[in-house]
Design an enzyme around this catalytic site. Sequence first.
Site, PDB file in Angstrom:
ATOM      1  N   LYS A 131       0.871  -1.186   0.000  1.00 48.77           N
ATOM      2  CA  LYS A 131       0.000   0.000   0.000  1.00 48.77           C
ATOM      3  C   LYS A 131       0.899   1.225   0.000  1.00 48.77           C
ATOM      4  O   LYS A 131       2.004   1.180   0.545  1.00 48.77           O
ATOM      5  CB  LYS A 131      -0.875   0.023   1.267  1.00 48.77           C
ATOM      6  CG  LYS A 131      -2.127   0.859   1.118  1.00 48.77           C
ATOM      7  CD  LYS A 131      -3.272   0.034   0.585  1.00 48.77           C
ATOM      8  CE  LYS A 131      -4.464   0.854   0.226  1.00 48.77           C
ATOM      9  NZ  LYS A 131      -5.614  -0.022  -0.117  1.00 48.77           N
ATOM     10  N   ASP A 171      -7.127   4.047  -4.440  1.00 47.18           N
ATOM     11  CA  ASP A 171      -7.741   3.989  -3.106  1.00 47.18           C
ATOM     12  C   ASP A 171      -8.310   5.392  -2.867  1.00 47.18           C
ATOM     13  O   ASP A 171      -8.535   6.147  -3.841  1.00 47.18           O
ATOM     14  CB  ASP A 171      -6.716   3.571  -2.038  1.00 47.18           C
ATOM     15  CG  ASP A 171      -7.373   3.147  -0.714  1.00 47.18           C
ATOM     16  OD1 ASP A 171      -7.844   2.007  -0.617  1.00 47.18           O
ATOM     17  OD2 ASP A 171      -7.441   3.975   0.225  1.00 47.18           O
TER      18      ASP A 171
HETATM   19  P1  NDP Z   1     -12.928   7.772  -2.705  1.00 47.35           P
HETATM   20  O1  NDP Z   1     -11.836   8.735  -2.538  1.00 47.35           O
HETATM   21  O2  NDP Z   1     -13.510   7.552  -4.058  1.00 47.35           O
HETATM   22  O3  NDP Z   1     -14.141   8.112  -1.732  1.00 47.35           O
HETATM   23  C1  NDP Z   1     -13.952   8.193  -0.349  1.00 47.35           C
HETATM   24  C2  NDP Z   1     -15.261   8.567   0.305  1.00 47.35           C
HETATM   25  O4  NDP Z   1     -15.135   8.398   1.713  1.00 47.35           O
HETATM   26  C3  NDP Z   1     -15.639  10.017   0.094  1.00 47.35           C
HETATM   27  O5  NDP Z   1     -17.032  10.130   0.137  1.00 47.35           O
HETATM   28  C4  NDP Z   1     -14.991  10.700   1.291  1.00 47.35           C
HETATM   29  O6  NDP Z   1     -15.579  11.944   1.656  1.00 47.35           O
HETATM   30  C5  NDP Z   1     -15.227   9.665   2.371  1.00 47.35           C
HETATM   31  N1  NDP Z   1     -14.174   9.775   3.382  1.00 47.35           N
HETATM   32  C6  NDP Z   1     -12.846   9.629   3.175  1.00 47.35           C
HETATM   33  N2  NDP Z   1     -12.171   9.846   4.316  1.00 47.35           N
HETATM   34  C7  NDP Z   1     -13.090  10.154   5.232  1.00 47.35           C
HETATM   35  C8  NDP Z   1     -13.013  10.468   6.597  1.00 47.35           C
HETATM   36  N3  NDP Z   1     -11.830  10.528   7.240  1.00 47.35           N
HETATM   37  N4  NDP Z   1     -14.177  10.699   7.251  1.00 47.35           N
HETATM   38  C9  NDP Z   1     -15.365  10.638   6.593  1.00 47.35           C
HETATM   39  N5  NDP Z   1     -15.499  10.336   5.289  1.00 47.35           N
HETATM   40  C10 NDP Z   1     -14.380  10.097   4.628  1.00 47.35           C
HETATM   41  O7  NDP Z   1     -12.361   6.381  -2.106  1.00 47.35           O
HETATM   42  P2  NDP Z   1     -12.901   4.898  -2.334  1.00 47.35           P
HETATM   43  O8  NDP Z   1     -14.370   4.883  -2.519  1.00 47.35           O
HETATM   44  O9  NDP Z   1     -12.037   4.272  -3.344  1.00 47.35           O
HETATM   45  O10 NDP Z   1     -12.518   4.228  -0.934  1.00 47.35           O
HETATM   46  C11 NDP Z   1     -13.433   4.132   0.148  1.00 47.35           C
HETATM   47  C12 NDP Z   1     -12.988   3.023   1.074  1.00 47.35           C
HETATM   48  O11 NDP Z   1     -12.975   1.785   0.360  1.00 47.35           O
HETATM   49  C13 NDP Z   1     -11.588   3.164   1.673  1.00 47.35           C
HETATM   50  O12 NDP Z   1     -11.583   2.590   2.965  1.00 47.35           O
HETATM   51  C14 NDP Z   1     -10.732   2.304   0.744  1.00 47.35           C
HETATM   52  O13 NDP Z   1      -9.564   1.867   1.385  1.00 47.35           O
HETATM   53  C15 NDP Z   1     -11.699   1.160   0.482  1.00 47.35           C
HETATM   54  N6  NDP Z   1     -11.441   0.340  -0.690  1.00 47.35           N
HETATM   55  C16 NDP Z   1     -11.313   0.906  -1.926  1.00 47.35           C
HETATM   56  C17 NDP Z   1     -11.120   0.098  -3.026  1.00 47.35           C
HETATM   57  C18 NDP Z   1     -11.047   0.647  -4.399  1.00 47.35           C
HETATM   58  O14 NDP Z   1     -10.945  -0.153  -5.341  1.00 47.35           O
HETATM   59  N7  NDP Z   1     -11.118   1.956  -4.613  1.00 47.35           N
HETATM   60  C19 NDP Z   1     -10.979  -1.360  -2.898  1.00 47.35           C
HETATM   61  C20 NDP Z   1     -11.211  -1.856  -1.557  1.00 47.35           C
HETATM   62  C21 NDP Z   1     -11.411  -1.011  -0.515  1.00 47.35           C
HETATM   63  P3  NDP Z   1     -14.821  13.308   1.298  1.00 47.35           P
HETATM   64  O15 NDP Z   1     -15.017  13.488  -0.190  1.00 47.35           O
HETATM   65  O16 NDP Z   1     -15.504  14.354   2.113  1.00 47.35           O
HETATM   66  O17 NDP Z   1     -13.382  13.125   1.676  1.00 47.35           O
HETATM   67  O1  2IT Z   2      -8.051  -1.719  -0.598  1.00 49.76           O
HETATM   68  C1  2IT Z   2      -8.007  -2.198  -1.744  1.00 49.76           C
HETATM   69  O2  2IT Z   2      -8.140  -3.405  -1.948  1.00 49.76           O
HETATM   70  C2  2IT Z   2      -7.802  -1.275  -2.866  1.00 49.76           C
HETATM   71  N1  2IT Z   2      -7.726  -0.073  -2.643  1.00 49.76           N
HETATM   72  C3  2IT Z   2      -7.656  -1.817  -4.258  1.00 49.76           C
HETATM   73  C4  2IT Z   2      -6.207  -2.041  -4.547  1.00 49.76           C
HETATM   74  C5  2IT Z   2      -5.852  -2.393  -5.969  1.00 49.76           C
HETATM   75  O3  2IT Z   2      -4.648  -2.523  -6.168  1.00 49.76           O
HETATM   76  O4  2IT Z   2      -6.724  -2.554  -6.827  1.00 49.76           O
END
Ligand code: NDP
Ligand code: 2IT
Length: 458
Positions: A131, A171
């Site tokens: 990561k 992420d």
């Molecule tokens: P994005 O940046 O697309 O969206 C993040 C969302 O979460 C936004 O709505 C943001 O609000 C909110 N958020 C972020 N930080 C905070 C915080 N500290 N408090 C409250 N709200 C918060 O990210 P993703 O959708 O990609 O990721 C969301 C989660 O999913 C994370 O935990 C990530 O690790 C996990 N994840 C992502 C994957 C992927 O493929 N993208 C795969 C597996 C897991 P704001 O805009 O106000 O910051």
């Molecule tokens: O938390 C996760 O699994 C991710 N943010 C996706 C990572 C990736 O390499 O697709």
Amino acid sequence: MTKIQSSAFLGDLLMKVKARDPQEAEFHQSIAEVFSSILPVLEVHSEYVSSGILERLVEPERVLMFRVPWVDDAGHVQVNRGYRIEMNSAVGPYKGGLRFHPSVSIGILKFLAFEQVFKNALTTLQMGGGKGGADFDPKGKTDGEVMRFCQSFMTELARHIGPNTDIPGGDIGVGGREIGYLFGQYRRIRNQFNGVLTGKALNWGGSLLRPEATGYGCVYFAREMLAAHSDQLDGKTCLVSGSGNVAQYTLEKLVHLGAKPVTVSDSQGFIYDADGIDQEKIEWIMELKNNRRARISQYVEKFPKAEYVAADPRLPYNPLWSIRADCAFPCATQNEIAAEDATQLIENGIVLVCEGSNMPTTPDAVRIIIEASVLYGPAKAANAGGVATSGLEMAQNRLGLSWARSDIDAQLQAVMKSIHETCYFTAERYGSPNNLLAGANIAAFVRVADAMLDQGVI
Ligand code: NDP
Ligand code: 2IT
């Protein structure tokens, strides 16, 4: 080893990790969660202890930290801190996302990398865990500033990564736009066009369905959890937090499967739409968040019957979780469901909590949820569809081919079903029936630990 000996050993090791890096609370939390599940394995496999597998698992293979200087639109020099944690490569090259958020630190990234090792093992694809990211805040930055930041970040990172070494993806704060700028700079510096990053756009090596995969996969996982108890998503009212990539496609698949999502949020507040968030409303959320880079509060400008509730950081709970519903899908960030929230969800009759975000539920909240026999889908299993589809993107890049959307969707559904079965039956075999957290931790741990045993003391 007896249970008491194993427990003492793990307790002692966690104390040592804490003493060595006391400020890495989230990393300690993720280790404690895995350790809480694996006692029954150590009882029958003392070789994992005698070979130092646990001590090696909690120590990253490599930690990179570097300066990221860039020039903002006003001509001022800005300096951020960049990182890549190469956690474990026993089952494949390091694979895992990049996070750009002001809260990023070594402790946060070590927790995410540690989780990633086990998540990737559950997919059964050849991917180790890593990561990275930076304490850069993309909010309020222009495209030009984001581009210059990404170029500077990649100028250093490029020397450490490669399609067979370490393959970053997206992420929080890193989506298609950032992957584009990062890939462009990698290609320029290394003079190579290859599958070094995932989450690429379709016309330069990306995979169909990668943007949708984490959210869709999470809902497919919830469908499996319910099916194991002769239940289904159709007709269920659902709470979703976040409004980014994972939340958007969780909403969309819930709607496809006949469920009724009623909430979305960002860090400043949440929307409650009692009529349900349908496809038209999801498209507005995507426009707001992906194109206008606006706040979720603007949802009500187009759909005024919905309610916006501003976040109150003084509260020890999040009122989003006190809305009555059948299922909860946290999709924002770590530790977003506290013990108070879990209690409230249970009082309101929740039947399922399925984690889209990484480690969204605090340890006390997890205990409360599991003790109440609510179906609990742990992140490392439930959100593995994203990285699994990154694995499919890597496979297509190696072959120089692009697979059809229907093929990838079929593979995504198959992988989520198989991860659910692995967790379900592993939990049963090790004496914790229905505890998918125990099943996920044990199955993933055994895969990684066996690979490490086979390869000697590395
Ligand atoms: P994005 O940046 O697309 O969206 C993040 C969302 O979460 C936004 O709505 C943001 O609000 C909110 N958020 C972020 N930080 C905070 C915080 N500290 N408090 C409250 N709200 C918060 O990210 P993703 O959708 O990609 O990721 C969301 C989660 O999913 C994370 O935990 C990530 O690790 C996990 N994840 C992502 C994957 C992927 O493929 N993208 C795969 C597996 C897991 P704001 O805009 O106000 O910051
Ligand atoms: O938390 C996760 O699994 C991710 N943010 C996706 C990572 C990736 O390499 O697709």
